[in-house]
Scaffold this active site. Structure first.
Site, PDB file in Angstrom:
ATOM      1  CG  ASP A  59      46.368  42.654  35.579  1.00  0.00           C
ATOM      2  OD1 ASP A  59      45.726  42.799  34.971  1.00  0.00           O
ATOM      3  OD2 ASP A  59      46.992  41.851  34.757  1.00  0.00           O
ATOM      4  CB  SER A  60      42.468  45.042  37.745  1.00  0.00           C
ATOM      5  OG  SER A  60      40.785  44.697  37.287  1.00  0.00           O
ATOM      6  CG  ASP A  98      43.916  40.843  31.503  1.00  0.00           C
ATOM      7  OD1 ASP A  98      44.742  40.725  30.861  1.00  0.00           O
ATOM      8  OD2 ASP A  98      44.051  41.742  32.991  1.00  0.00           O
ATOM      9  CE  LYS A 128      42.943  43.003  29.508  1.00  0.00           C
ATOM     10  NZ  LYS A 128      44.486  42.902  29.681  1.00  0.00           N
ATOM     11  CD  GLU A 130      48.586  44.763  30.730  1.00  0.00           C
ATOM     12  OE1 GLU A 130      49.891  45.506  30.946  1.00  0.00           O
ATOM     13  OE2 GLU A 130      47.807  44.672  31.529  1.00  0.00           O
ATOM     14  CD  GLU A 197      44.182  50.905  31.558  1.00  0.00           C
ATOM     15  OE1 GLU A 197      44.643  49.194  31.093  1.00  0.00           O
ATOM     16  OE2 GLU A 197      44.607  50.995  32.745  1.00  0.00           O
TER      17      GLU A 197
END
Ligand code: KIV
Length: 305
Positions: A59-60, A98, A128, A130, A197
């Site tokens: 999602d970056s 993501d 993925k 978070e 991270e």
């Protein structure tokens, strides 16, 4: 399996399709896992053909592709659009999508439905998410639905407002212990891979030693089972001050800027396009139109086209 069985880039050996059991095998053999983000066909192809094991449609992309200030606004449909482009390019690497902010925070049912879209419509092989132990129930439900899950702990960019900025996490003994406990719980819930991270090296090392699943670090030191970077950071296309953990392997900005400036100069000075870069009429057609033409052979037109 020996370490050489795992080498892909430049080894000349046929590279097997990457699967989660293969990544697990790499961890067991202490063969390091490589991962990069990609968001489009061209870069995903280059990354895959270079032998990278895991490609994350991160999602970056909200920041490095769409120019947003953080990752929060990107939608499921936007992520799917890019996941499909990456899927078309990739043959060997495992493709992970993501899940964007908001797509797995409302209810378990909605989260599973969104994850299913990434597999069915995007062609991803895993999603993925978070967060820490609070994601255990979701991980279990996704695994029940046959969707492999990559968990992402530590500095989780979707929690930027709660963290008060992009700050290294797990720095106190209590925070480190909580992170180690949460990582173990997520593994027990069925996670396939753990991304760490912005975590102190010592904490990442301990988590890596305690988990059976591979850890992939980004700003988490060299003791993880593998490393991931944002592609645009790797090649200096992020237009931002790189974080301490980023190593730039090429100056893409300088390379592309130079190419674009040369193109502009050549167009403005009529150096581009040249005679060799032009198509021509056959002489007889040119004559009928009362024009000059430099090609005698009409077949040449077909060959040029
Ligand atoms: O979105 C992303 O690029 C990521 C990586 C930094 C792990 O989540």
């Amino acid at each position: 399996m020996s370490l050489t069985n795992f080498r892909s880039a430049g080894s000349g050996a046929p590279a097997p399709k990457v699967t989660f059991p293969f990544l697990q095998e790499k961890k067991r053999a202490h063969a390091l896992i490589t991962a990069l983000t990609a968001y489009d066909y061209a870069t995903a192809r280059l990354i895959d053909e270079s032998g990278v094991d895991m490609i994350l449609v991160g999602d970056s992309l909200a920041m490095v592709v769409m120019g947003q200030d953080n990752t929060l606004a990107v939608t499921v449909d936007e992520m799917l659009h890019h996941t499909r482009a990456v899927r078309r390019a990739v043959k060997r690497a495992i493709v992970v999508a993501d899940m964007p902010f908001g797509s797995y925070h409302v209810s378990i049912a909605e989260s599973v439905a969104n994850a299913v879209r990434f597999i069915k419509e995007g062609g991803a092989e895993a999603v993925k998410i978070e967060g820490g132990a609070s994601r255990c129930e979701l991980v279990e439900r996704l695994v029940d639905a046959e969707i492999p899950v990559v968990c992402h702990m530590g500095l989780t960019p979707q929690a930027v407002h709660r963290m008060g900025g992009y700050k290294v996490q797990g720095k106190t003994a209590a925070a480190a212990e909580e992170m180690i406990r949460d990582a173990r719980m997520l593994e027990a819930a069925g996670a396939s891979v753990m991304v760490l991270e912005g975590v102190p090296r010592e904490v990442a090392e301990k988590i890596t030693a305690q988990l059976h699943i591979p850890t992939i670090g980004i700003g988490a030191g060299p003791d993880c089972d593998g490393q991931i970077l944002v592609f645009h950071d790797l090649v200096n296309l992020s237009f931002s001050q790189p974080a301490k953990f980023v190593r730039q392997y090429a100056d893409g900005a300088a390379l592309f800027r130079g190419a674009i400036e040369s193109y502009v100069r050549d167009v403005e000075t009529r150096a581009f396009p040249s005679e060799q870069e032009s198509y021509h009429l056959a002489k007889n057609v040119a004559a009928a139109l009362d024009l000059d033409a430099s090609v005698d052979d009409p077949e040449a037109i077909l060959r040029e086209a």
